[in-house]
Structure formats: structure tokens, C-alpha cells
Design a protein around this motif. Structure first.
Motif, PDB file in Angstrom:
ATOM      1  N   GLU A 364       0.910  -1.392   0.064  1.00 24.80           N
ATOM      2  CA  GLU A 364       0.086   0.035   0.015  1.00 24.80           C
ATOM      3  C   GLU A 364       0.841   1.230   0.116  1.00 24.80           C
ATOM      4  OE1 GLU A 364      -4.303  -0.719   2.145  1.00 24.80           O
ATOM      5  OE2 GLU A 364      -2.558  -1.230   3.655  1.00 24.80           O
ATOM      6  N   TYR A 554      -7.100  -3.397  15.916  1.00 20.83           N
ATOM      7  CA  TYR A 554      -7.517  -2.902  14.682  1.00 20.83           C
ATOM      8  C   TYR A 554      -6.451  -2.821  13.446  1.00 20.83           C
ATOM      9  CZ  TYR A 554     -11.696  -1.993  17.454  1.00 20.83           C
ATOM     10  OH  TYR A 554     -12.499  -2.095  18.652  1.00 20.83           O
ATOM     11  N   ASN A 593     -10.284  -8.769  -3.241  1.00 25.76           N
ATOM     12  CA  ASN A 593     -10.292  -7.478  -2.749  1.00 25.76           C
ATOM     13  C   ASN A 593     -11.335  -7.203  -1.742  1.00 25.76           C
ATOM     14  OD1 ASN A 593      -8.791  -6.191  -5.167  1.00 25.76           O
ATOM     15  ND2 ASN A 593     -10.627  -6.423  -6.415  1.00 25.76           N
ATOM     16  N   ASP A 594     -12.018  -8.101  -0.986  1.00 27.54           N
ATOM     17  CA  ASP A 594     -12.602  -8.137   0.234  1.00 27.54           C
ATOM     18  C   ASP A 594     -12.161  -7.563   1.157  1.00 27.54           C
ATOM     19  OD1 ASP A 594     -14.286  -8.812   2.764  1.00 27.54           O
ATOM     20  OD2 ASP A 594     -15.512  -9.652   1.430  1.00 27.54           O
ATOM     21  N   LYS A 595     -12.418  -6.674   1.953  1.00 23.40           N
ATOM     22  CA  LYS A 595     -11.811  -5.675   3.061  1.00 23.40           C
ATOM     23  C   LYS A 595     -11.194  -6.783   4.270  1.00 23.40           C
ATOM     24  CE  LYS A 595     -15.926  -4.979   5.609  1.00 23.40           C
ATOM     25  NZ  LYS A 595     -15.649  -5.658   6.944  1.00 23.40           N
ATOM     26  N   ASP A 596     -11.871  -7.820   4.263  1.00 23.11           N
ATOM     27  CA  ASP A 596     -11.284  -9.005   5.214  1.00 23.11           C
ATOM     28  C   ASP A 596     -10.359  -9.937   4.676  1.00 23.11           C
ATOM     29  OD1 ASP A 596     -12.915  -7.973   7.130  1.00 23.11           O
ATOM     30  OD2 ASP A 596     -14.822  -9.237   6.538  1.00 23.11           O
ATOM     31  N   LYS A 599      -3.637 -10.101   3.350  1.00 23.94           N
ATOM     32  CA  LYS A 599      -2.849  -9.364   2.123  1.00 23.94           C
ATOM     33  C   LYS A 599      -1.606 -10.108   2.352  1.00 23.94           C
ATOM     34  CE  LYS A 599      -4.804  -4.781   2.164  1.00 23.94           C
ATOM     35  NZ  LYS A 599      -5.918  -4.799   3.017  1.00 23.94           N
ATOM     36  N   HIS A 612      -2.981  -9.402   8.454  1.00 27.92           N
ATOM     37  CA  HIS A 612      -4.363  -9.548   8.671  1.00 27.92           C
ATOM     38  C   HIS A 612      -4.427  -9.370  10.181  1.00 27.92           C
ATOM     39  CE1 HIS A 612      -8.377 -11.163   8.714  1.00 27.92           C
ATOM     40  NE2 HIS A 612      -8.486 -11.008   7.535  1.00 27.92           N
TER      41      HIS A 612
END
Length: 719
Positions: A364, A554, A593-596, A599, A612
Motif C-alpha cells: 500500500e 484494529y 479485494n474483500d476488506k477481510d 494481504k 491480517h
């Protein structure tokens, strides 16, 4: 006619060409510095602006063809300036602006176009030389020349305009600009260097600047144009006396009041309104009343500045009653926002910054589309300055030069203590929201940003604090101010920001409104800043003494493994099939691409980082990747599952992604006619790896994994 001038400068050559390009500009020069080429053009309007400020525009235009790149995006042409281009334009603007006379109102534009870039020869320093020289040889009334250099330090040796390799090894990168005798702009990032080292670096750079100014003076003497005489904005001396005599006592009384910013500003405004009202009655019949009242307003502003400066230099009094080296009241706190990865609030007087830290995967990072060698950035600090922070309304849009500049300064200060990617494989973004401002909001952002990083668990090397110093001069007298507020910044001669740890400086920025300052003033300002910095750091470590060991629940957690580079293709799979399968199965989601979704970052050297918020999902992902890259060891026995049965044998999966063939002859010690007589799909059996075939396929044996049967004569003896 084209003229060429050369200067051997610290082992490299500057070549200046004049008279061939952009001849309709008031002044234009082509500067060659190695293979770096910059065209600088200066133009002045013949009309005097009606604005009450000097309309100077300095641009630094990056052309991607200069480094052999085609711009990204759909349009494929240069668009809005990059942050780096904006910062470089400010770098040139700041030392040039004080070199114009007070009251100069003709619009001036200085355009620097980067045509070719050799990374080892700074285009920014070539552009600064070009901008100064274009103004100096033109008929524009510019009181230069100025020049700039970069200073690096490797070991005990200082270096002028270090190369890329030297910059990477340097413990500081100092950008200086000045005249032949004085410094007028400083920008620096450093790895906790001492004030003494910084002063030595500045002195070393000043000598190089003097050489460049002398080079320019020789060129001006050869081909410079006579300077035109322009009308300077002036106010009738009689009106000046009348206005200042009328308003002086009221303004002095108000400025000596001990009150907060809003109250004092309101009282100052009342004095101005009353003065304008008084003179609007006196000159009511004058046909130029509007212009006269505009001058009255200007004169009262000047009076305010005069009284503030006299109070500070002659009386030793600051507008808010503080001592010259006194910091405003400090307070700070962390964990202000429950769902951010880290947050902090820092307040100094009526300046308040709320900073947040967000952690993300290495993938990112910010992609850079500029002239530098770096194409990504993993640490960012963004600074936002809403109008409500100063109790005003105004336009909202993209970040302006000021916001970009303040963010870059804070980023540079904190970057020096950030962990490297190996130690902390995250992309880190800090955002500073200025909630209140009465001076020095950029330094409050550094303090709040540092606290939010520590609260987020980023293992920074040491806490960093920032302080803004000011300067007021009057004749041979001067006063250096610690922690300047807005009024002192506006009325003063210098804004000198210093950030660092208890061990040394990490960032510097100095802007002045006069033509230069002495070494003695610099030393005094750095000494006062050092004491103030330690005081602020004491407060910060009382709030959070060190970075947290655990990340926010988080924030993404990480796990790292290293695989053989030749195995990367197996983990990714054809068209990304394998890595997609791993992500979907491990995360139990439908799309990557799901937020959950977990990566996964894979470097070319085989370093794999998995992110994660759920540790179990990370462990499952790591396990699946390890299974893909795991290699079968010849001679080792494995538990496997039968996946397919054929006439020639059966296929056995040792683990996901690793499947081998057990030939019918290897199923049992006795002869097997049909494999289906021995095994069926789903059976778990033990097998031994016995090698691979010519195509790299795994060969397995159940027979070799089973105990050998006893011979019949041995059985009889046993009986």
C-alpha cells in the motif's frame, strides 16, 4: 549572440549558456550541471499591481522526458505538480523573495523547466542558480545574486552537492541558500546530529555559496542589463505621520494587554476600525477616499508591527507576556480515537494538532511519478490546515503549497527515527489535523505525530519534538524568541523551525524576511531551541515513555517467511491462480479485494509478508504457502491421501500442492493386479519418496514404507 560561461565547482562543472534560448523573456539562462540541464526564465509585468503584496510566482516544472519516462495515467502528459516539484519551487522562492525592494509591486514570474536529469547532479540546485542568474542579468530590479548548495556528511568529511550514493551514506542532508556573505534559507534532515555539527555544515556550505555568487557576479558584469526604475508603493509622509500619531497610544495599550489570541486580535481590529473611521470623516470630501482609507489600513498595520518589534527588542516584552525563551503552556494525550491504529493530541498555547497513525501492508506504499530514482514511499505525513483552526471561513480544495511544505517538514523530522522495512514491514501514514493555530502548527504536528506513532506501536528509535524560533531585529539589536506565536511570526524577521530527539537534530527549516542572518544569531537560536526541545520531550515521555509492544487490535498483524526465489512462481501460480486460492481459502472470502481478505506481499528475493488483523488467518496463510514451496525429501516417509486411482497406480497428495504417483509395482510387497484392490480414493496411506522422473514429477512407494514380510523358512524356525 550566444555566450557560454564555465565554473569548475568541487570536482564538477557548471556551464551557463545565455543568448540563444527564450530571448523574449527579461532574462533567461540554460544551466548545465553534468548531464542535468535546466532552463530558467524570468519575466516582469510592466504594470504595477494594485495588490498590497509583491506578486512573485516561482515554478519548478518537472518534465518526465528528462529521465526517459512517459507519464502515468490515461492522459499521458504532465498534470498538476508533484509534491516534490512544489517543494522545490518553494525552495527557490524563499531565498529570492527578500531580494526585492519593499513596496515593489510589479508581477514577476520565474519559470524553471527541468529538461534533463543526471541524479548525481541536483536539478534543484541547478534551477536555483538559473533562477538567480536569470533575474540578475535581466532588467528586473533584483538585488541578488543568491545561490544554493546541498551539504552532506560522511564520517568527519563534509561534501558539497553529494551524489546519490553519497546521500544514502550521509548522516545529514542540508540545503542552504544565501548571498555571498549571509545565509537566508535552510532546509535540512539529519540523523540526530548535534547543533555544533549543524553549524559547521552551514559554514562549510556558505563558502561554496560565495563561490557560486562570485561566478554569477562575473556573468552579470559581462552581459547584465541595466535595471529598470519602477514605481514602488509609497504612502504620503504627511498621512503617515497623522495616522501613526493618532493610533499609537491606543495600539500600545492593546498590545500590552495580557489576553488570549482571539481577544487581543479583536481589540487590535477595533483600533484599526476606529482609526479608519476617524480618517474617513476627515477625508470624506476627497475623491480618492477609498485609496486613502486603504493606505490608512496599511499604516495601522505597520504601526502594529513597529510597536510589537519595539516591545520585544527594546523592552524585552512579548505580546503575551512571556519571557523571550519561554514556551507556552503544554498538554498532550494519546488514544483519543478508539478505532484508529494510533492517535494523539498535542496542544501548545492556542496551537493544537490531532494526529493519527495508520498501518498498512507494504504493497500500500505511495507510488511516485517524478524525476527521482525512488518510485515508492512507505512513510508519509500529511498535514491539513482547515480554516476553522483560525476562526475563519474560506475555500476548501486540494492541499496548497503551505500544507505540502509543512507535511514534508514533519515527515523529514520523523523519518530519521523510523524503523526500516525489515524491522517493521508496514506502510505508515501519519495525518495531522490542525484544530487550532496561533503559530508553529508544523512543529505541533511533529510532536503529535510522534506520540501517535508510539501509541500505534511503531518502534521508532527515539521520541522527536519540534519548536519554532523567531527573530526580531532593530538596528544592531536583536531578540531571539522561543516558540513564536502568530503575531510574532507575522511581524518578525525569521521563522526557524528545529526538530529533534534528546540526542540531536532531525530536521531544520529557516525562512527569513531580511537579506541574511549571522552565524552568531544561528548559534543563539539553535541553543535556545535545544533547551525548548528537551522541555517538550519531557512532557511527551511522561505521556508514553516508549513505543507500545503490541499493535492496536484494529491494525494488521504480520508474519514473515523466506522462500527460495525460484519458488515464487509456484506460490503465485499461472495467472495468479495459486495465490488467489490461498487468499480466498485462508480468509474465507469470495474475492481478493474483500476488506477481510488477507494481504500477501512477495519480494523478488523471496521475502514473504502476510498481513491480517486475525492471527489464525495469518498462520493458515503461512501454512498454505509453506505447503506450496515445501520440497519432498527423497527417502523420507510421509502420510498421504489417495486422490485418484488408475490401472497403472494411484496418485497420493502429501500436502496441498504436492502430489506423487505410486506405481502399481510399488503398492505392496506382493504382486498387485489392480490398484483398486489395495487402495481407494480418500484412503490415508504411508508412502516413501523414491525420487522424481525426467519431468520433475514425484515418485512414491507404499511398498518401501511398509515393513518387509518375513520369509517362510524364517517363519518355520520361529515355530
Amino acid at each position: 549572440m550566444k555566450k557560454e560561461f564555465k565554473l569548475e565547482f568541487r570536482g564538477r562543472e557548471f556551464i551557463v549558456e545565455i543568448g540563444e534560448l527564450a530571448k523574449q523573456a527579461n532574462g533567461s539562462v540554460l544551466v548545465r550541471y553534468g548531464d542535468t540541464v535546466v532552463l530558467s526564465c524570468a519575466v516582469m509585468s510592466n504594470n504595477v499591481s494594485t495588490a498590497d503584496f509583491f506578486p512573485l510566482t516561482v515554478l519548478y516544472q518537472e518534465k518526465l522526458y528528462s529521465v526517459g519516462k512517459i507519464p502515468g495515467g490515461f492522459i499521458k502528459r504532465e498534470g498538476r505538480p508533484t509534491d516534490e516539484a512544489t517543494l522545490n519551487a518553494r525552495l527557490i522562492d524563499r531565498p529570492i523573495r527578500p531580494m526585492f525592494a519593499e513596496g515593489f509591486r510589479n508581477e514577476v514570474q520565474v519559470i524553471n523547466t527541468v529538461l534533463s536529469v543526471d541524479p548525481d547532479n541536483s536539478p534543484e540546485m541547478a534551477a536555483m542558480l538559473g533562477a538567480s542568474l536569470a533575474l540578475s542579468i535581466s532588467d528586473i530590479p533584483f538585488d541578488g545574486p543568491i545561490a544554493g548548495v546541498r551539504v552532506g556528511k560522511i564520517g568527519k568529511e563534509f561534501i558539497i552537492n553529494p551524489t546519490v550514493e553519497e546521500t544514502e551514506a550521509s548522516e545529514l542532508l542540508l540545503t542552504l541558500a544565501g548571498t555571498k556573505s549571509d545565509i537566508c534559507m535552510i532546509e535540512a534532515g539529519a540523523k540526530e546530529v548535534s547543533e555544533e555539527t549543524m553549524i559547521k555544515a552551514i559554514e562549510f556550505g556558505q563558502k561554496a555559496i560565495a563561490e557560486l555568487c562570485a561566478f554569477q557576479s562575473d556573468i552579470v558584469e559581462d552581459c547584465g542589463l541595466p535595471k529598470v526604475v519602477v514605481d514602488l508603493a509609497q504612502i504620503d509622509p504627511e498621512l503617515t505621520t497623522l495616522v501613526k500619531d493618532y493610533a499609537r497610544k491606543s495600539m500600545e495599550d492593546v498590545l500590552h494587554l495580557k489576553a488570549d489570541k482571539n481577544t487581543k486580535y479583536a481589540e487590535i481590529e477595533n483600533v484599526k476600525v476606529q482609526t479608519i473611521g476617524h480618517f474617513s470623516e476627515i477625508y470624506a470630501a476627497n475623491e480618492n477616499l477609498a485609496d486613502i482609507l486603504k493606505d490608512v489600513r496599511t499604516l495601522v498595520d505597520e504601526l502594529e508591527a513597529e510597536i510589537v518589534r519595539d516591545m520585544i527588542v527594546l523592552e524585552g516584552l512579548r505580546p503575551d507576556g512571556r519571557a523571550l525563551d519561554e514556551i507556552r503552556a503544554l498538554s498532550a494525550g494519546i488514544d483519543i480515537l478508539p478505532r484508529t491504529h494510533g492517535s494523539a493530541l498535542f496542544t501548545r498555547g492556542q496551537t493544537q494538532a490531532l494526529s493519527t497513525t495508520t498501518l498498512g501492508a507494504i504493497g500500500e506504499h505511495q507510488i511516485l511519478d517524478g524525476l527521482g530514482l525512488e518510485d515508492t514511499k512507505r512513510f508519509m505525513l500529511h498535514y491539513n490546515f482547515p480554516n476553522y483552526s483560525v476562526g475563519e471561513t474560506g475555500r476548501y480544495g486540494a492541499p496548497g503549497r503551505r500544507e505540502i511544505g509543512h507535511g514534508a517538514l514533519g515527515e523529514r523530522a520523523l523519518l530519521q527515527v523510523m524503523p526500516d522495512e525489515v524491522e517493521f514491514p508496514y506502510t505508515v501514514r501519519v495525518v495531522s489535523e490542525i484544530l487550532e493555530s496561533n503559530g508553529s502548527s508544523s512543529q505541533a504536528s511533529i510532536c503529535a505525530g510522534c506520540l501517535s506513532l508510539m501509541a500505534a506501536g511503531v518502534p521508532i528509535k527515539a521520541p522527536v519534538a519540534g519548536i519554532a524560533m523567531g527573530l526580531i531585529t532593530k538596528g544592531k539589536k536583536h531578540a531571539v524568541l522561543t516558540d513564536i506565536q502568530g503575531l510574532e511570526d507575522h511581524m518578525g524577521d525569521m521563522d526557524f523551525k528545529v526538530a529533534g530527539t534528546k540526542n540531536g537534530i532531525t530536521a531544520l527549516q529557516m525562512d527569513i524576511k531580511i537579506k541574511g542572518i549571522t552565524k552568531a544569531i544561528l548559534k543563539e537560536a539553535l541553543a535556545q531551541a535545544h533547551n525548548a526541545r528537551l522541555q517538550i520531550l519531557d512532557l511527551m515521555v511522561s505521556i508514553i515513555p516508549e513505543p507500545r509492544k503490541e499493535l492496536s487490535p484494529y491494525a494488521p498483524k504480520i508474519a514473515c517467511i523466506d522462500i527460495k526465489p525460484e519458488k515464487i512462481k509456484d506460490v503465485i501460480g499461472r495467472g495468479g491462480e495459486m495465490i488467489t486460492k490461498i487468499i480466498l481459502e485462508a480468509s474465507n472470502v469470495k474475492t481478493v479485494n474483500d476488506k477481510d481478505a488477507v494481504k500477501v506481499d512477495i519480494d523478488d528475493d523471496g521475502h514473504v509478508v502476510v498481513y491480517h488483523t486475525d492471527r489464525e488467518i495469518i498462520e493458515k496463510t503461512i501454512s498454505m504457502i509453506e505447503n506450496v514451496v515445501r520440497e519432498v525429501e527423497e527417502g523420507k516417509v510421509y502420510n498421504g491421501k489417495v486422490t485418484k486411482v488408475e490401472d497403472f497406480g494411484c496418485f497420493v497428495e502429501l500436502w496441498p500442492g504436492a502430489e506423487g504417483l505410486v506405481h502399481v509395482s510399488q503398492l505392496a510387497h506382493e504382486r498387485v493386479n489392480k490398484p483398486s484392490d489395495v487402495v481407494k480414493i480418500g484412503d490415508e496411506i504411508i508412502v516413501k519418496a523414491i525420487g522424481t522422473d525426467a519431468r520433475g514429477r514425484i515418485n512414491l512407494s507404499r511398498k518401501d514404507a511398509l515393513p518387509k514380510p518375513k520369509k517362510k523358512d524364517e517363519d518355520k524356525k520361529a515355530e
